[in-house]
Design an enzyme around this catalytic site. Sequence first.
Site, PDB file in Angstrom:
ATOM      1  N   LYS A 161       0.838  -1.211   0.000  1.00  0.00           N
ATOM      2  CA  LYS A 161       0.000   0.000   0.000  1.00  0.00           C
ATOM      3  C   LYS A 161       0.869   1.256   0.000  1.00  0.00           C
ATOM      4  CE  LYS A 161      -1.447   1.595   4.060  1.00  0.00           C
ATOM      5  NZ  LYS A 161      -1.228   2.986   4.486  1.00  0.00           N
ATOM      6  N   ASN A 162       1.881   1.285   0.893  1.00  0.00           N
ATOM      7  CA  ASN A 162       2.649   2.522   1.048  1.00  0.00           C
ATOM      8  C   ASN A 162       3.646   2.769  -0.084  1.00  0.00           C
ATOM      9  OD1 ASN A 162       1.220   3.120   3.295  1.00  0.00           O
ATOM     10  ND2 ASN A 162       2.832   2.606   4.765  1.00  0.00           N
ATOM     11  N   ASP A 180       5.294   0.517  11.937  1.00  0.00           N
ATOM     12  CA  ASP A 180       4.072  -0.129  11.425  1.00  0.00           C
ATOM     13  C   ASP A 180       3.942  -1.589  11.868  1.00  0.00           C
ATOM     14  OD1 ASP A 180       3.373   2.233  10.235  1.00  0.00           O
ATOM     15  OD2 ASP A 180       3.997   1.653   8.217  1.00  0.00           O
ATOM     16  N   CYS A 186      -3.869  12.937  13.923  1.00  0.00           N
ATOM     17  CA  CYS A 186      -4.616  11.689  13.703  1.00  0.00           C
ATOM     18  C   CYS A 186      -4.390  10.759  14.886  1.00  0.00           C
ATOM     19  CB  CYS A 186      -4.221  11.036  12.390  1.00  0.00           C
ATOM     20  SG  CYS A 186      -2.679  10.156  12.450  1.00  0.00           S
ATOM     21  N   ARG A 188       1.657  14.455  13.468  1.00  0.00           N
ATOM     22  CA  ARG A 188       2.022  14.254  12.066  1.00  0.00           C
ATOM     23  C   ARG A 188       1.964  15.529  11.223  1.00  0.00           C
ATOM     24  NH1 ARG A 188      -0.555   8.823   9.888  1.00  0.00           N
ATOM     25  NH2 ARG A 188       1.243   8.901   8.519  1.00  0.00           N
ATOM     26  N   PRO A 189       2.801  16.515  11.553  1.00  0.00           N
ATOM     27  CA  PRO A 189       2.825  17.737  10.733  1.00  0.00           C
ATOM     28  C   PRO A 189       3.446  17.473   9.364  1.00  0.00           C
ATOM     29  CG  PRO A 189       4.622  17.775  12.315  1.00  0.00           C
ATOM     30  CD  PRO A 189       3.826  16.520  12.603  1.00  0.00           C
ATOM     31  N   ILE A 190       3.307  18.439   8.436  1.00  0.00           N
ATOM     32  CA  ILE A 190       3.963  18.296   7.120  1.00  0.00           C
ATOM     33  C   ILE A 190       4.922  19.471   6.883  1.00  0.00           C
ATOM     34  CG2 ILE A 190       2.195  16.845   6.039  1.00  0.00           C
ATOM     35  CD1 ILE A 190       1.276  19.465   4.556  1.00  0.00           C
ATOM     36  N   ARG A 212      -8.511  -0.325   4.983  1.00  0.00           N
ATOM     37  CA  ARG A 212      -7.704   0.699   4.312  1.00  0.00           C
ATOM     38  C   ARG A 212      -6.395   0.128   3.799  1.00  0.00           C
ATOM     39  NH1 ARG A 212      -6.624   5.856   7.658  1.00  0.00           N
ATOM     40  NH2 ARG A 212      -5.395   6.092   5.785  1.00  0.00           N
ATOM     41  N   LEU A 266       8.053  19.718   7.133  1.00  0.00           N
ATOM     42  CA  LEU A 266       9.296  19.429   6.406  1.00  0.00           C
ATOM     43  C   LEU A 266       9.046  19.365   4.894  1.00  0.00           C
ATOM     44  CD1 LEU A 266      10.726  16.736   8.861  1.00  0.00           C
ATOM     45  CD2 LEU A 266      11.377  19.150   8.700  1.00  0.00           C
ATOM     46  N   ILE A 317       8.899   6.839  16.774  1.00  0.00           N
ATOM     47  CA  ILE A 317       8.491   7.612  15.584  1.00  0.00           C
ATOM     48  C   ILE A 317       7.243   8.459  15.858  1.00  0.00           C
ATOM     49  CG2 ILE A 317       7.924   7.495  13.110  1.00  0.00           C
ATOM     50  CD1 ILE A 317      10.569   6.152  13.533  1.00  0.00           C
ATOM     51  N   ARG A 321      -4.270  10.615   5.010  1.00  0.00           N
ATOM     52  CA  ARG A 321      -3.193  11.612   5.056  1.00  0.00           C
ATOM     53  C   ARG A 321      -2.276  11.524   3.840  1.00  0.00           C
ATOM     54  NH1 ARG A 321      -2.364  13.697   9.914  1.00  0.00           N
ATOM     55  NH2 ARG A 321      -0.250  14.242   9.307  1.00  0.00           N
TER      56      ARG A 321
END
Length: 438
Positions: A22-23, A305, A117, A122-124, A397, A126, A327, A93
């Site tokens: 998936k990722n 994960d 979440c 989980r900022p973005i 998902r 960067l 993490i 996300r």
Amino acid sequence: MDKIRIVGGRPLEGTVRISGAKNASLPDICAALLTDKPVVFSNVPEVRDIRTMGRLLSDLGAQVDFRVGGCIEVKAANLTSVEAPYDLVKTMRASVLVLGPLVARAGKARVSLPGGCAIGDRPINLHLQALEKMGASIRVESGYVEASTRRLRGTEIYFDTVTVTGTENVMMAATLAEGETIIRNAAQEPEIPDLADLLVKMGARIQGAGGPTIRVEGVDALHGAEHTVIPDRIETGTYIAACAIAGGDIEIRNCQPAHLKAVLDKLRETGIRIEEGPENLRVRAPRTLKASDVTTIPYPGFPTDMQAQYMTVMTQAAGTSAITESIFENRYMHVAELQRMGANVRIDGRTAVVVGHTPLSGAQVMATDLRASASLVLAGLAAKGETIVDRIYHLDRGYYRIDEKLRGLGADIERITERGLADRRAQARAPEPAGTAE
Ligand code: EPU
């Protein structure tokens, strides 16, 4: 809303086939936005996040053709929108992965900020700092990031924190930038070289993907390509954990053991016997599992994960283990549910202390995120009696038909609707028909 019902206690036997990652599929599909030519993907898992990404790409004007057997063709001949709306981003996300390709190809993007979440903030920041350094002007307004530029410029980016989707966004953006982009402290997860392989097939010039420094020499245009997505390493790890906790002897096919070194090493330490083939694994559960500490770190370390699934295995191991999540600050939502099933777990800051060998008993539990859901299914395999896992849309998902795959291995597991469950309970309560009682 569907639920999963499991009756624990059956060892697993047989063969399970792993789906595409998936990722890896999510960024790969977004990369198709970088060209007006068709890009064809195979081994894409038919899970909900992929459908959601398909919908987002269609909203942007791409033609997305889902074919049978995990094949998808994406053709973004014309982009009719550059917006990823809040309604989609809040459900997934990874929608933020359209940011880099849109800015690079269309010179602008409007992407909703994802917000926090279930597993952390989980900022973005960067992703945004990197695009800004590449010459994009970035503003945040009404919950949306608006990025625009005439053409991105190559530059040197140093990520303070290793970020997977951040590295992917910048690598995609850099393919069409003017000049060379150097990404330092890049994520090294196998999904990064998979994306780089695809981009190179599309005409990009990339070196070093899979290591800490990636160099991308921008080109004027990319073209179409065909790409087979790598197998899902987290799904693979989840089935190893399932065998460990349920007992048994299984073969896992269509996987990539080389992507799971830290997971295989750690699980072997607990006594699980794992034989590696080039694309398959044989897994045999030990009579007694041994406790072993673990800390999640970016690849090639033990993946966050797999933390929840590993914790479930540790609830059944002899001894006490310390599991440290480095993490995501809040990735322990499964703990309260595991405790309801009888697990002895205590959270101390970023570490969960698991006292093993505690019997689990079936209960009604609630899934809170994708991997937490998987850990509850695993707990159900080991528990005495019936476990009902609610809110399994989280599971859908990212895991392709986990109930069918586990049933194929002999587990007593089924997907049921709320109505089906109520009927079943009513039947169980109903008196025996007259004449049958002794
Ligand atoms: N971070 C920042 N600022 C940023 C980006 C990240 O501070 O701009 C921090 C995060 O808050 C976190 C750390 O950096 O503490 C790492 O986050 P990363 O950006 O690597 O996570 P991600 O790219 O959002 C991907 C996977 C996750 C997986 C993580 C870590 C995809 C679509 N998602 O997320 O997968 O947990 O990397 O390996 O690739 C899952 O599949 O269940 C899942 C959550």
